[in-house]
Design an enzyme around this catalytic site. Structure first.
Site, short mmCIF file in Angstrom:
data_model
loop_
_atom_site.label_atom_id
_atom_site.label_comp_id
_atom_site.label_asym_id
_atom_site.label_seq_id
_atom_site.Cartn_x
_atom_site.Cartn_y
_atom_site.Cartn_z
N PRO A 121 0.81 -1.22 0.00
CG PRO A 121 0.17 -0.83 2.21
CD PRO A 121 0.93 -1.81 1.34
CG ASN A 124 2.14 1.02 6.59
OD1 ASN A 124 2.61 1.88 7.31
ND2 ASN A 124 0.95 0.48 6.79
CB CYS A 253 -5.60 0.04 8.88
SG CYS A 253 -4.77 -1.54 9.08
CD GLU A 343 -9.33 2.21 8.09
OE1 GLU A 343 -8.17 1.84 8.33
OE2 GLU A 343 -10.02 1.72 7.18
#
Length: 474
Positions: A121, A124, A253, A343
């Site tokens: 991703p 990271n 996350c 989130e």
């Protein structure tokens, strides 16, 4: 394993087929490598990227390319997390007999899977390729790393450093191959043609991994809920919540998305959080912040993800004190009509009030029933009773106790969790595993079963079923 006959002959499919063929050829060369060899290789792969100077360079270039997070967070991941992950697995036996069960007279042999297709991703991109690559090679696999387009340059740099190190150690460079010009189509092809997918990324890409037809290890949505009870060390909790909420500007996350405070310590703990740089957002500013984080009221706005509190405030159009590190949004509801319960991928936490531990469990399940079920939650407490009540009463794969959530649930030096950036969320999160995914998930195992010294004997019905069952059912 995927076969060439099954691959559609499109230009992208043909390009990926050539890459997979290179990867497969490299993997075949290490199919029978020794434990000493694979452990030497993964040591060299990690050192190539985390050695003094190079770690600083990678951290700086990651922020420059992605415009996400901050240098300090990236540096910790590439310099510390990679070392910790290597340390965590270096003594594991991953070649030959890896487990013996004397009672059942069974031994287990490790066999490689083949070509691992890995998704990396944008949040990271510094440590993810390294951690996935050493997990693959530890199991005598090769790996193809598909980056987010926003991190393609740093991904190529990191993979090429590992490739150079492999060659210096006498191993094939193509054990690690980066997709240097990524696209959704190309990533989908890698997932179709590899032997196992290791997917870390947004929900659409993880869903694509599961529907690719290739066995996949995916992760669920993170929306960590943290409880602080009336037995907690409030100063310690506030310090650790600050660390977790602001690490790499909440790129992970696992960042604290909601914090639940018990009635008895609500006011005192809120003051502690404010003292750590938390700024309470209410009224008109809450509306402005919500509009900044969610585009069209639905999708998280990439422009504010993993940015500083000052950047977000300027973007949203409200003033904040100079020392603001994160936002605190008091909330009572949960679900799609209460966006802050989901989130946020920003330095923003929702704040809830609970009557007692049972109410905190209810809130945790309700919040994560909306988003994040199965991923992780945490508690600051000195009450084993409360800790175990939370663990037993929530649908979660991980409960971090008195630890900064985002730095802990994927493993750290202060706990025994396996080091990874791939967190399985079980059936609650639509995943096939609850594990902290490591090399053990990237091998096949052959079970060798020999006869027992003495056969098992089925006991009498009275022993096996019991008198009560026999009378009740009979």
């Amino acid at each position: 394993m995927a076969t060439a006959e099954l691959i559609a002959e499109t230009p992208v499919a043909a390009e990926v087929a050539a890459i997979v063929a290179r990867s497969r050829a490299a993997q075949a060369q290490i199919e029978n490598a020794t434990q000493e060899q694979v452990d030497t290789w993964i040591r060299g792969m990690v050192y190539a990227v985390c050695k003094p100077g190079m770690d600083e360079e990678i951290a700086r270039e990651t922020v420059e390319e992605t415009q996400l997070g901050n240098y300090e967070g990236k540096f910790k991941k590439i310099s510390v997390k990679t070392r910790a992950t290597l340390y965590d697995i270096i003594d594991d036996k991953s070649v030959g007999i890896i487990e013996e069960d004397a009672a059942r007279n069974i031994v287990k042999l490790a066999k490689p899977v083949g070509v691992i297709g890995a998704l990396s991703p944008s949040t990271n991109p510094e440590a993810t390729p390294v951690i996935k690559a050493i997990s693959a090679v530890k199991g005598r696999n090769s790996i193809i790393v598909c980056p987010h387009p926003r991190a393609k340059l740093i991904n190529a740099k990191i993979c090429n450093l590992m490739r150079d190190a492999l060659v210096k150690m006498g191993a094939p460079a193509d054990l690690v191959i980066p997709i240097e010009v990524p696209s959704v189509e190309k990533t989908n092809e890698v997932m179709k043609q590899c032997d196992r997918i290791l997917a870390t990324g947004g929900t659409p890409m993880v869903k694509a991994a599961y529907s690719s037809g290739t066995p996949a290890l995916g992760v669920g949505v993170g929306n960590a809920v943290i409880t602080v009870d009336d037995t907690a060390d409030l100063d310690d909790a506030a310090t650790k919540i600050l660390l977790s909420k602001t690490l790499d500007y909440a790129a992970s996350c696992s960042s604290d998305n909601s914090v639940v405070l018990l009635d008895a310590i609500y006011d005192a703990m809120l003051e502690k959080l404010k003292g750590k740089g938390g700024f309470v957002i209410e009224g008109e500013n809450k509306t402005k912040l919500q509009n900044a984080i969610w585009e069209d009221g639905e999708h998280i706005n990439a422009k504010v993800v993993a940015q500083s509190a000052q950047f977000i405030a300027d973007y949203a159009g409200f003033e904040i004190p100079e020392n603001t590190a994160f936002f605190i949004v008091p909330e009572t509801g949960y679900g799609p009509d209460y966006k802050f319960s989901g989130e946020k991928m920003t330095v923003t936490m929702a704040l809830y009030r609970a009557k007692d531990i049972e109410d905190a469990i209810r809130l945790t399940n309700a919040i994560q029933g909306y988003q994040g079920q199965g991923h992780s939650c945490g508690i600051y407490s000195t009450s084993d009773e409360n800790i175990m009540k939370l663990a037993a009463g929530t649908k979660t794969s991980r409960v971090m106790v008195n630890q900064p959530q985002s730095a802990s649930n994927s493993g750290n030096l202060w706990n025994g969790m396996r080091q990874t950036f791939s967190l399985g969320c079980g059936s609650w999160g639509g995943n096939g595993t609850n594990n902290n995914v490591t090399w053990r998930d990237l091998i096949n195992e052959t079970w060798v079963s020999k006869p027992l010294a003495q056969n098992k004997v089925i006991p009498s019905d009275a022993e096996l079923f019991g008198k009560d069952i026999i009378e009740l059912v009979g």
